[in-house]
Design a protein around this motif. Structure first.
Motif, PDB file in Angstrom:
ATOM      1  N   ASN A  18       0.911  -1.152  -0.151  1.00 19.96           N
ATOM      2  CA  ASN A  18      -0.065   0.018   0.034  1.00 19.96           C
ATOM      3  C   ASN A  18       0.853   1.019  -0.121  1.00 19.96           C
ATOM      4  O   ASN A  18       1.598   1.463   0.999  1.00 19.96           O
ATOM      5  CB  ASN A  18      -0.833   0.072   1.207  1.00 19.96           C
ATOM      6  N   TYR A  23      -5.791   3.189   5.100  1.00 18.89           N
ATOM      7  CA  TYR A  23      -5.884   1.626   5.474  1.00 18.89           C
ATOM      8  C   TYR A  23      -7.052   1.162   4.998  1.00 18.89           C
ATOM      9  O   TYR A  23      -7.983   1.688   4.802  1.00 18.89           O
ATOM     10  CB  TYR A  23      -5.397   1.732   6.981  1.00 18.89           C
ATOM     11  N   SER A  24      -7.194  -0.236   5.172  1.00 20.92           N
ATOM     12  CA  SER A  24      -8.364  -0.746   4.709  1.00 20.92           C
ATOM     13  C   SER A  24      -8.552  -2.375   5.364  1.00 20.92           C
ATOM     14  O   SER A  24      -7.765  -2.976   5.746  1.00 20.92           O
ATOM     15  CB  SER A  24      -8.143  -1.461   3.121  1.00 20.92           C
ATOM     16  N   LEU A  47      -7.375  -5.873  10.283  1.00 25.92           N
ATOM     17  CA  LEU A  47      -6.622  -5.014   9.232  1.00 25.92           C
ATOM     18  C   LEU A  47      -5.942  -5.817   8.243  1.00 25.92           C
ATOM     19  O   LEU A  47      -5.015  -6.602   8.569  1.00 25.92           O
ATOM     20  CB  LEU A  47      -5.821  -4.015  10.263  1.00 25.92           C
ATOM     21  N   PRO A  50      -2.428  -1.823   5.854  1.00 24.89           N
ATOM     22  CA  PRO A  50      -2.146  -0.866   6.587  1.00 24.89           C
ATOM     23  C   PRO A  50      -1.917   0.290   5.739  1.00 24.89           C
ATOM     24  O   PRO A  50      -1.229   0.254   4.685  1.00 24.89           O
ATOM     25  CB  PRO A  50      -0.805  -1.074   7.588  1.00 24.89           C
ATOM     26  N   GLU A  51      -2.114   1.601   6.498  1.00 24.24           N
ATOM     27  CA  GLU A  51      -1.867   2.771   5.476  1.00 24.24           C
ATOM     28  C   GLU A  51      -0.041   3.066   5.327  1.00 24.24           C
ATOM     29  O   GLU A  51       0.631   2.707   6.315  1.00 24.24           O
ATOM     30  CB  GLU A  51      -2.381   3.900   6.080  1.00 24.24           C
ATOM     31  N   THR A  64       3.672   0.427   2.744  1.00 26.76           N
ATOM     32  CA  THR A  64       3.547  -0.823   3.878  1.00 26.76           C
ATOM     33  C   THR A  64       3.216  -1.989   2.945  1.00 26.76           C
ATOM     34  O   THR A  64       2.500  -2.039   2.008  1.00 26.76           O
ATOM     35  CB  THR A  64       2.481  -0.637   4.951  1.00 26.76           C
ATOM     36  N   LYS A  66       1.902  -6.427   3.584  1.00 28.78           N
ATOM     37  CA  LYS A  66       1.369  -7.208   4.634  1.00 28.78           C
ATOM     38  C   LYS A  66       1.099  -8.465   3.941  1.00 28.78           C
ATOM     39  O   LYS A  66       0.555  -8.397   2.859  1.00 28.78           O
ATOM     40  CB  LYS A  66       0.150  -6.491   5.342  1.00 28.78           C
ATOM     41  N   THR A  95      -8.858   6.767   6.735  1.00 25.22           N
ATOM     42  CA  THR A  95      -7.642   7.401   7.212  1.00 25.22           C
ATOM     43  C   THR A  95      -7.772   7.667   8.590  1.00 25.22           C
ATOM     44  O   THR A  95      -8.662   7.829   9.128  1.00 25.22           O
ATOM     45  CB  THR A  95      -7.589   8.786   6.416  1.00 25.22           C
ATOM     46  N   SER A  96      -6.395   7.386   9.197  1.00 23.80           N
ATOM     47  CA  SER A  96      -6.389   7.625  10.686  1.00 23.80           C
ATOM     48  C   SER A  96      -6.207   9.052  10.862  1.00 23.80           C
ATOM     49  O   SER A  96      -5.916   9.301  11.987  1.00 23.80           O
ATOM     50  CB  SER A  96      -5.301   6.750  11.208  1.00 23.80           C
TER      51      SER A  96
END
Length: 125
Positions: A18, A23-24, A47, A50-51, A64, A66, A95-96
């Protein structure tokens, strides 16, 4: 020679990278021909993506990655396999950050989903 083939398990591997400031979570649903959901693959609220890191101005500073593994047993597969006609993917991007983020044409999300199928093959007597 005649054989029997028994599915023992299926393992799905999701590799994701990403470079978005988002994030998604993600879900893969299995549905019948009328799109009625029969089962899903992902544990809820897991999760998946990750963003990417951002600077104070909301500009991407890398990406990032994963890898997530999902397994499906024979019993679970057999419960729905004759009915499944569609796979439906649903994802939410969030978005955080408490401020605006920027998305540029060079930002990306790359997703690769593979499967490993474990079979037991025996010769009929």
């Amino acid at each position: 020679f005649p054989v029997t083939i028994l599915l023992e398990s299926i393992k799905f591997t999701l590799n994701a990278e990403n470079a978005f400031p988002l994030y998604s979570d993600f879900q893969l649903y299995f549905s019948d021909s009328l799109h009625k959901i029969l089962d899903s693959l992902v544990v809820p609220s897991q999760l998946i993506l990750p963003e990417a890191p951002v600077d104070a101005n909301g500009v991407i500073k890398g990406s990032t990655s994963k890898t997530t593994i999902f397994e499906m047993s024979n019993a679970r597969f057999r419960k729905m396999n004759k009915l499944v006609r569609n796979a439906i993917i649903r994802g939410d991007l969030k978005t955080s950050s408490n401020h605006s983020v920027q998305i540029h044409s060079s930002d990306f999300i790359a997703i690769k989903l593979t499967s490993d199928i474990n079979l037991k093959i025996s010769k009929l007597k």
